[in-house]
Scaffold this active site. Structure first.
Site, short mmCIF file in Angstrom:
data_model
loop_
_atom_site.label_atom_id
_atom_site.label_comp_id
_atom_site.label_asym_id
_atom_site.label_seq_id
_atom_site.Cartn_x
_atom_site.Cartn_y
_atom_site.Cartn_z
N ASP A 1 0.81 -1.22 0.00
CA ASP A 1 0.00 0.00 0.00
C ASP A 1 0.85 1.27 0.00
OD1 ASP A 1 -2.45 -1.36 0.05
OD2 ASP A 1 -2.35 -1.59 2.22
N GLY B 1 -6.13 -0.78 -1.78
CA GLY B 1 -5.86 0.55 -1.26
C GLY B 1 -7.08 1.08 -0.54
N TYR C 1 -5.80 -10.61 -4.41
CA TYR C 1 -4.49 -11.09 -3.95
C TYR C 1 -3.44 -11.15 -5.05
CZ TYR C 1 -6.91 -12.72 0.28
OH TYR C 1 -7.63 -12.80 1.44
#
Length: 406
Positions: A139, A182, A296
């Protein structure tokens, strides 16, 4: 007086493509110092510590360590547990019982908070121990860090995925929406911008959690791009929210799964992509609208590595050991950018990272709130690494029409 004893390493939170580089960096650097008598790995992060589930990494061969370093995901396995003070007290008791004097925890801001609390227990008990938080997260949202290990490789995957999508959409037209991880920070979705090689390439629109999202503006943006190119490629952070901070996916859907803490699960379930695609089909009457949720796949995609990311991930592990043994300090390793392009590694207090989230700065987001700026692209470029594939187009001139002259 030198601090002599065992070391333990743990990995927490979501895995990345380069988290094992940091792990192996710690192991190989720790082997250089006689102060560290044994190197343990805790399986499943802090859960492994609580259950005394350790492996003796001192006995790993150098060749296998190198192979593990180049393998994505958490080799020690990870955990989503967010320890409170009582949990951290139990962690400290186990570390003390095993005569652990060096604790290295690789993870994000929650992991840094765990390291902070364990360090406080050690100091309160008068138990000499060095505690170091080693940063990682795709992130890219750890405060004090210019960027974090794991981000560059995930960003490279996002960029390459959108490069391929550009080719697909140019061939057949339509609208494409890519939903990218995010929840609170848009760095990863913003990385899709690097896919733009030609003027008409996408992503044509990028929506981030840092700016309010409104459906009416979204419809207008998409229609304008579609009218211009006959297609529209869109990158969207999963955490986009309205002006009141309500996530879009929870605003329009009420049957979403909740986690153990009662929080709505907005990640990787495909709900946001389907919602936006259905809204566009209905409002704009465009039939070919597709949405993918990266989920993922962006975290540990095999073979999609940034060499910059790999090298820096290894170095933060090495620096963690040096800070703890040579400088006898506790804290969180932080990456600072110097010039264009080099990095410096600092050790900052746990409090500068723990529980905090770094957002995309204003200068990285355009005035319309639907794309990024040149400043962000300049920031991103060195993090993606070398050897990025380029696409090509025909440059031959069109043949003059005979039957259907305009």
């Amino acid at each position: 007086m030198s601090l002599i004893g065992k070391a333990v390493i743990a990995q927490g939170g979501g895995p990345t493509s380069v988290i094992n580089q940091s792990l192996v960096g710690i192991i190989e650097e720790a082997k250089k110092y006689p102060e560290i008598t044994r190197i343990y790995g805790a399986l499943h992060g802090v859960e492994g510590i609580i259950h005394e589930d350790f492996i003796d990494l001192t006995q790993e061969t150098r060749r296998n360590l190198d192979d593990v370093a180049h393998t994505p995901s958490s080799a020690l396995l990870a955990t989503r547990v967010k320890p409170d003070k009582d949990y951290c007290c139990e962690i400290f008791k186990v570390l003390k019982a095993h005569e652990i004097r060096y604790f290295f925890y690789i993870g994000g801001n929650d992991s840094s908070d765990t390291a902070r609390i364990v360090d406080e227990y050690a100091k309160a008990e008068g138990y000499r121990m060095r505690v170091i938080h080693v940063p990682k997260t795709i992130d890219n949202d750890l405060c004090t860090n210019d960027h974090t290990p794991g981000y560059g490789s995930a960003a490279r995957f996002v960029m390459q995925a959108f490069s391929g999508t550009n080719l697909d959409m140019r061939a057949l037209g339509g609208i494409y929406i890519g939903i990218i991880m995010g929840r609170n920070a848009g760095f990863l979705a913003a990385a899709a911008s690097a896919a733009k090689q030609y003027e008409d390439d996408g992503p044509h629109l990028i929506y981030l959690p840092e700016r309010p999202f409104a459906l009416d503006t979204f419809y207008k943006d998409v229609q304008e791009v579609y009218d211009r190119y006959g297609r529209c490629v869109i990158a969207v952070s999963e955490g986009i929210a309205d002006a009141d901070g309500v996530p879009i996916v929870t605003k329009y859907l009420d049957d979403l799964e909740k986690d153990a803490h009662g929080n709505t699960n907005i990640s990787g379930n495909g709900a946001l992509g389907k919602l936006l695609a259905d809204k566009l089909k209905s409002k704009l009457q465009i039939r070919r609208v597709r949405a993918d949720t990266f989920g993922y796949i962006q975290r540990c995609f095999l073979g999609c590595l940034s060499d910059t990311d790999c090298k820096e991930a290894r170095e933060v592990g090495e620096k963690a050991v040096q800070f703890s043994v040579l400088q006898e300090k506790d804290g969180s390793v932080s990456i600072r950018r110097i010039g264009n392009y080099a990095v410096q590694y600092d050790l900052v207090p746990f409090e500068a990272v723990a529980g905090l989230t770094k957002k995309m700065p204003d200068e990285f987001i355009n005035d319309s709130g639907n794309n990024v700026t040149t400043a962000f692209r300049d920031y991103l470029r060195p993090l993606l690494g070398n050897g990025i594939l380029k696409v090509a187009r025909f440059r031959a001139p069109r043949v003059e029409k005979i039957l259907y002259k305009e």
